[in-house]
Every structure is written in structure tokens, then in C-alpha cells.
Design an enzyme around this catalytic site. Structure first.
Site, PDB file in Angstrom:
ATOM      1  N   GLY A 119      -6.228  50.510  35.655  1.00  0.00           N
ATOM      2  CA  GLY A 119      -5.182  49.912  36.297  1.00  0.00           C
ATOM      3  C   GLY A 119      -4.085  50.974  36.174  1.00  0.00           C
ATOM      4  O   GLY A 119      -3.350  51.282  37.032  1.00  0.00           O
ATOM      5  N   GLY A 166       3.711  43.667  35.027  1.00  0.00           N
ATOM      6  CA  GLY A 166       4.222  44.002  36.244  1.00  0.00           C
ATOM      7  C   GLY A 166       5.139  45.161  36.245  1.00  0.00           C
ATOM      8  O   GLY A 166       5.253  45.820  37.134  1.00  0.00           O
ATOM      9  N   GLU A 179       3.198  40.210  42.343  1.00  0.00           N
ATOM     10  CA  GLU A 179       3.010  38.681  42.235  1.00  0.00           C
ATOM     11  C   GLU A 179       2.992  38.586  40.903  1.00  0.00           C
ATOM     12  O   GLU A 179       1.882  38.552  40.042  1.00  0.00           O
ATOM     13  CB  GLU A 179       1.892  38.160  42.945  1.00  0.00           C
ATOM     14  CG  GLU A 179       2.120  38.458  44.499  1.00  0.00           C
ATOM     15  CD  GLU A 179       2.919  37.388  45.002  1.00  0.00           C
ATOM     16  OE1 GLU A 179       3.822  36.745  44.444  1.00  0.00           O
ATOM     17  OE2 GLU A 179       3.319  37.360  46.259  1.00  0.00           O
ATOM     18  N   THR A 223       2.210  28.883  39.591  1.00  0.00           N
ATOM     19  CA  THR A 223       2.926  27.888  40.227  1.00  0.00           C
ATOM     20  C   THR A 223       2.997  26.449  39.444  1.00  0.00           C
ATOM     21  O   THR A 223       3.687  25.794  39.812  1.00  0.00           O
ATOM     22  CB  THR A 223       2.656  27.564  41.846  1.00  0.00           C
ATOM     23  OG1 THR A 223       1.227  27.358  41.787  1.00  0.00           O
ATOM     24  CG2 THR A 223       2.887  28.659  42.645  1.00  0.00           C
ATOM     25  N   GLU A 260       7.909  31.660  29.797  1.00  0.00           N
ATOM     26  CA  GLU A 260       6.642  31.149  30.332  1.00  0.00           C
ATOM     27  C   GLU A 260       5.422  31.399  29.478  1.00  0.00           C
ATOM     28  O   GLU A 260       4.852  32.238  29.316  1.00  0.00           O
ATOM     29  CB  GLU A 260       6.433  31.998  31.866  1.00  0.00           C
ATOM     30  CG  GLU A 260       5.202  31.287  32.427  1.00  0.00           C
ATOM     31  CD  GLU A 260       4.590  32.371  33.555  1.00  0.00           C
ATOM     32  OE1 GLU A 260       4.075  32.122  34.547  1.00  0.00           O
ATOM     33  OE2 GLU A 260       5.216  33.756  33.410  1.00  0.00           O
TER      34      GLU A 260
END
EC number: 1.2.1.3
Length: 531
Positions: free
Chosen positions: A250, A271, A288, A323, A419
Site C-alpha cells: 500500500g 487515509g 473513501e 454508512t 467511529e
């Protein structure tokens, strides 16, 4: 006698290896269907027209039982280097193919996925842990995006603009960026790659995919399906390359200037690191990232819509969707009623094996996720919250936890603003529209949001500039379950990226403003005279 001992000793590694293989699910008769996807005990995790891989061997596990499924030999950095070179060469062929013909090949990929939809959906359930219908639905998303991309392949283009100079034409030309790197997360190991690759391909790009290491078998199985279609059409397989690997691969993708666009789906923390590495080389990224999504229920809401919506949004995929609803704001006049009804609905959720068609709720993906769940529940209690449903690990094999409802926390409690990728729903009271809209927007992320109301004025205020600041803004539906025709993505710490529908195709292309002088004169813009 000495020779016999040596012979027996030489056989021991082979015997041990055979014993290890027999414990893999892929070797058991019950899971013989995995062979239909071309999977074996050990699988190559690199594809660039040929299958290979010289990196470490990683075994993936079934979250429902924590049993080993099969292993994948990951990419080494040398494999990565070779694959990038082959993908760049393949792009030269792919870019010359007319867009509608590229669309025809993408259509065939969609058809090939259709033929394997149930067995591939079963693999998603087995390796990721989501229930079977969601696994099949995820493959269906890829199929649907392929269908969408086929039509798009005949429609992408720029306008002809009026030129202020006589005898001149002003046009926009859109060309592919080149090589699109796609890094996807464990929770949607098929669909997110489909959103990116189908659109990127019809735009004329080659793709290089790195899925999550914990869902490497799904990455291999999907790539095998695509590779067969490319092979049948006599185009280079490296157009859709695969490099299974970890953070080293990555990082290499993020820092590689040959990666013309890097699409990253994952946590906000990682991210941010990816974004900085790409920006350092002035590259292009599509991010995203996380979501701390809210449902707001006003006093005039239809509770027959609210209860199933909140249940699906909070519990679906065991809370492991970007979501997923993590905050439920209830008007104080209906708070107690909704909490009671929601707890009753939670009690009816059928928990079990994800591939059992009667199951509605499966395991978390990893043991580490279970620990995060327990830590978050404990923090919620310490910060003043009350667990009104769930909150514990389920005593059965696998990574099962109870879907959880927490009440009594203030809107700005630290855990509410965190989160946690687990099925924990924080239920919060509010009084006024203005305050709850502000509370929806006060978290760092800005992905998905929903209100339930019948007030037309409130609906349009919610959709307007002082309403939700999220990329997905819903009315009388849950926060999860987006359609492929609309652009998917969010604002703020969600990254700002958009994938799938609407004009998201533009992110996979570069724009040129072109002026053509077809006259014999050389007039300058703005009427400038240079003589």
C-alpha cells in the site's frame, strides 16, 4: 537402518504440511464449492497476465468459527514492480480500444459475475462474515455497476463551447489518467473494487488492485473471473492486475509516481497517511474513509418506517459499513417510546452462521474488532451511558457480539464522536431542529445522514446549505443502502471522494481544454492586439 531414518525424517515436513492442509476449510467436502472459484489450499496472490507471488503466505480465517479457509501467497516488492510495469504496458493497448468496445468487455465481466453470483456471495460470507444475502447483494452491486458502465461508455465526453474568436472551436477533451491503483477494505471486498474498476476501465484506464489481506481469497476469486474475460477477448490480463499484500504494498502504491490515480477505501487514520504520501508527489487520490452517521427522528415521524430503518442501518453487516448508523437523535417527546420499540426489534434479530439464509446478523470480522467493541462499550459506560440492550460478547465460536443500544450520553461525549466499527448505537435526545442539525454536523466525518419527518419545509432545510453537511443526505430512509446511480462519498474526514454514479467518471480522467483555429487569421482572446 540409518537410511530408513533419513527417509522418515525427510517425509515429516510433507506429512506435517498435508496435515495442515487437511485442516483448511477448502480441503473439506462441505466447502468443495470453493473449487468452483478456482481456489486451492495455497493460492497465488499476484496477477499481471500471469499468476505468481513471492511474498509471505497469509492464511485467511472464517469469522464465524475462526477456522482457517485457505492461504494466499502475497506480493513481494519485486512482484509489485513487475506488475506495475506490465500494467503500464497493458494500458497502451487498452487506451487504443474505443470506449464502447471497452464497455462491451466490461459487460462481459458483469455477465461472468452473474454466473458466479451465489458461489462468490458465499465466499464473501465465509471470509468477511456478512450474511449470505448481503454477500450476494455485494456481487450484484458489481454487476449493476458493470451495466451502468456499459451505457456510460457511449456517453462520456466534454462540451463544445462557444469561442469568442471567429474561425475558432473550443472543446473539452477527456482522456484516461492511465493507471488507477485501487486499495479496498475488508467490509466490501467485491463491490468497492467494482465501483472503481468498471468505471475506470470504460474510461480507458488500467487497474491495479490491492484488497484487504484478510479477504485475499475474495480478491483472487474476483480477479480469476475478470482474467478469463480479458483472456477470451485477447487483451492483456494486466489491464486488471492484482497485488495482494500488506502495508508495504500500500505504501509503495501511494508513493509511486506511476500510479496516476490512487483510490483508497479504509479508515480515516490510514487515509490521512495515504493522502499525504500521494500529495507529496502531487498525485491524485480518491478517498473513501470513515463515517459517524446519524439518523434524526422528529416528533411527526412515521415510526413504522423509523424502527426497521434504524435497525437495518445500525445492525446490518454487524455495524461494519462505513454508512452504518452510529448516532440516533430522537425528539424528547418520542425518545422513550422509540427506545422501547427498538429494543424489542433488536431482540428479534436472528443471530447465527452468515451463510444460513435465516440469519440476519453475523460475526465481526476479526478478534481485534471484538476487543474494540468491548473497549467502546466500557468507555460509553464510563462517560455516563446506559446499555439498554446488548453490550456483551456472545458465547459461541467465532467473533460474535451482541448488537448494542446505549442511551443517556450527551451529544458531544468523546465516545459518541469516535467511529467504532461495530454494532453500537448511541441514542441521544434533542429538542429543536436547529440544535440537532448542528449536532449532526459536529463530528469530523461527513458521509451519510438521515432525517425522518413529514414536514416539507424541514426536509428542504435539511437538504439545503444549513442542513446536513454530508455527501449522502436522506429523508425517511436509513443511512445505509446507497444506489449505484448516485455518486457515493462524503466530506471532511470522510475524504471528499466520489465513486460509482453521476459524474464520478470524471475523477478517473484528465480534462484538456482545446482550442482549434480553422481560419487563416490569428485573433487573440479578449480582443488583444499584438503587432
Amino acid at each position: 537402518m540409518l537410511g530408513l531414518r533419513r527417509a522418515v525424517a525427510a517425509l515429516r515436513p510433507a506429512v506435517a504440511s498435508a496435515a495442515a492442509m487437511s485442516t483448511l476449510l477448502v480441503s473439506q467436502p462441505r466447502y468443495a464449492w470453493l473449487r468452483e472459484l478456482g481456489l486451492q489450499e495455497e493460492n497465488s496472490g499476484v496477477y499481471n497476465g500471469l499468476w505468481g507471488g513471492g511474498g509471505q503466505v497469509v492464511t485467511t480465517y472464517c469469522p464465524a468459527t475462526n477456522e482457517p479457509i485457505a492461504s494466499v501467497r502475497q506480493a513481494s516488492l519485486e512482484d509489485y514492480e513487475e506488475t506495475v510495469k506490465k500494467a503500464k504496458e497493458a494500458w497502451k493497448v487498452w487506451a487504443d480500444i474505443p470506449a464502447p468496445k471497452r464497455g462491451e468487455i466490461v459487460r462481459q465481466i458483469g455477465d461472468a459475475l452473474r454466473q458466479k453470483i451465489k458461489v462468490l456471495g458465499s465466499l464473501v460470507s465465509l471470509e468477511m462474515g456478512k450474511i449470505f444475502v448481503e454477500g450476494v447483494g455485494e456481487v450484484q452491486e458489481y454487476v449493476d455497476v458493470c451495466d451502468y458502465a456499459v451505457g456510460l461508455s457511449r456517453m462520456i465526453g466534454g462540451p463544445i463551447l462557444p469561442s469568442e474568436r471567429p474561425g475558432h472551436a473550443l472543446i473539452e477533451q477527456w482522456n484516461p489518467v492511465g493507471l488507477v491503483g485501487i486499495i479496498t477494505a475488508f467490509n466490501f471486498p467485491v463491490a468497492v473494487y467494482g465501483w472503481n474498476s468498471a468505471i475506470a476501465m470504460i474510461c480507458g484506464n488500467a487497474c491495479l488492485w490491492k484488497g484487504a489481506p484478510t479477504t485475499s481469497l475474495t480478491s483472487v476469486a474476483v480477479t480469476k473471473i475478470i482474467a478469463k474475460v480479458l483472456e477470451d477477448n485477447k487483451v492483456p490480463g494486466a489491464i486488471c492486475s492484482l497485488v495482494c499484500g500488506g502495508a508495504d504494498i500500500g505504501t509503495a502504491m501511494a508513493r509511486d509516481e506511476r500510479m496516476d490515480l490512487l483510490s483508497f477505501t479504509g479508515s480515516t487514520k490510514v487515509g490521512k497517511q495515504v493522502a499525504l504520501m500521494v500529495q507529496e508527489r502531487f498525485g491524485r487520490s480518491l478517498l473513501e474513509l470513515g463515517g459517524n452517521n446519524a439518523i434524526i427522528v422528529f416528533e411527526d415521524a412515521d415510526l413504522n418506517l423509523v424502527i426497521p430503518s434504524a435497525l437495518f442501518a445500525a445492525v446490518g453487516t454487524a455495524g461494519q459499513r462505513c454508512t452504518t448508523a452510529r448516532r440516533l437523535f430522537l425528539h424528547e417527546s418520542i425518545h422513550d417510546e422509540v427506545v422501547a420499540k427498538l429494543a424489542q426489534a433488536y431482540a428479534q434479530v436472528r443471530i447465527g452462521d452468515p451463510w444460513d439464509p435465516d440469519t440476519l446478523y453475523g460475526p465481526l470480522h476479526t478478534k481485534e474488532a471484538v476487543k474494540m467493541f468491548l473497549d467502546a462499550v466500557e468507555q460509553a459506560k464510563q462517560q455516563g451511558g446506559s446499555v439498554v440492550y446488548g453490550g456483551k460478547v456472545i458465547n459461541r465460536p467465532g467473533n460474535y457480539v451482541e448488537p448494542t443500544i446505549v442511551t443517556g450520553l450527551p451529544h458531544n461525549a468523546p465516545i459518541v464522536h469516535t467511529e467504532t466499527f461495530a454494532p453500537i448505537l448511541y441514542v441521544l435526545k434533542f429538542k429543536e431542529e436547529e440544535e440537532v442539525f448542528a449536532w449532526n454536523n459536529e463530528v469530523n466525518q461527513g458521509l451519510s445522514s438521515s432525517i425522518f419527518t413529514k414536514d416539507l419545509g424541514r426536509i428542504f432545510r435539511w437538504l439545503g446549505p444549513k442542513g446536513s453537511d454530508c455527501g449522502i443526505v436522506n429523508v425517511n430512509i436509513p443511512t445505509s443502502g446507497a444506489e449505484i446511480g448516485g455518486a457515493f462519498g462524503g466530506e471532511k474526514h470522510t475524504g471528499g471522494g466520489r465513486e460509482s454514479g453521476s459524474d464520478s467518471w470524471k475523477l478517473y480522467m484528465r480534462r484538456s481544454t482545446c482550442t482549434i483555429n480553422y481560419s487563416k487569421d490569428l485573433p487573440l482572446a479578449q480582443g488583444i492586439k499584438f503587432q
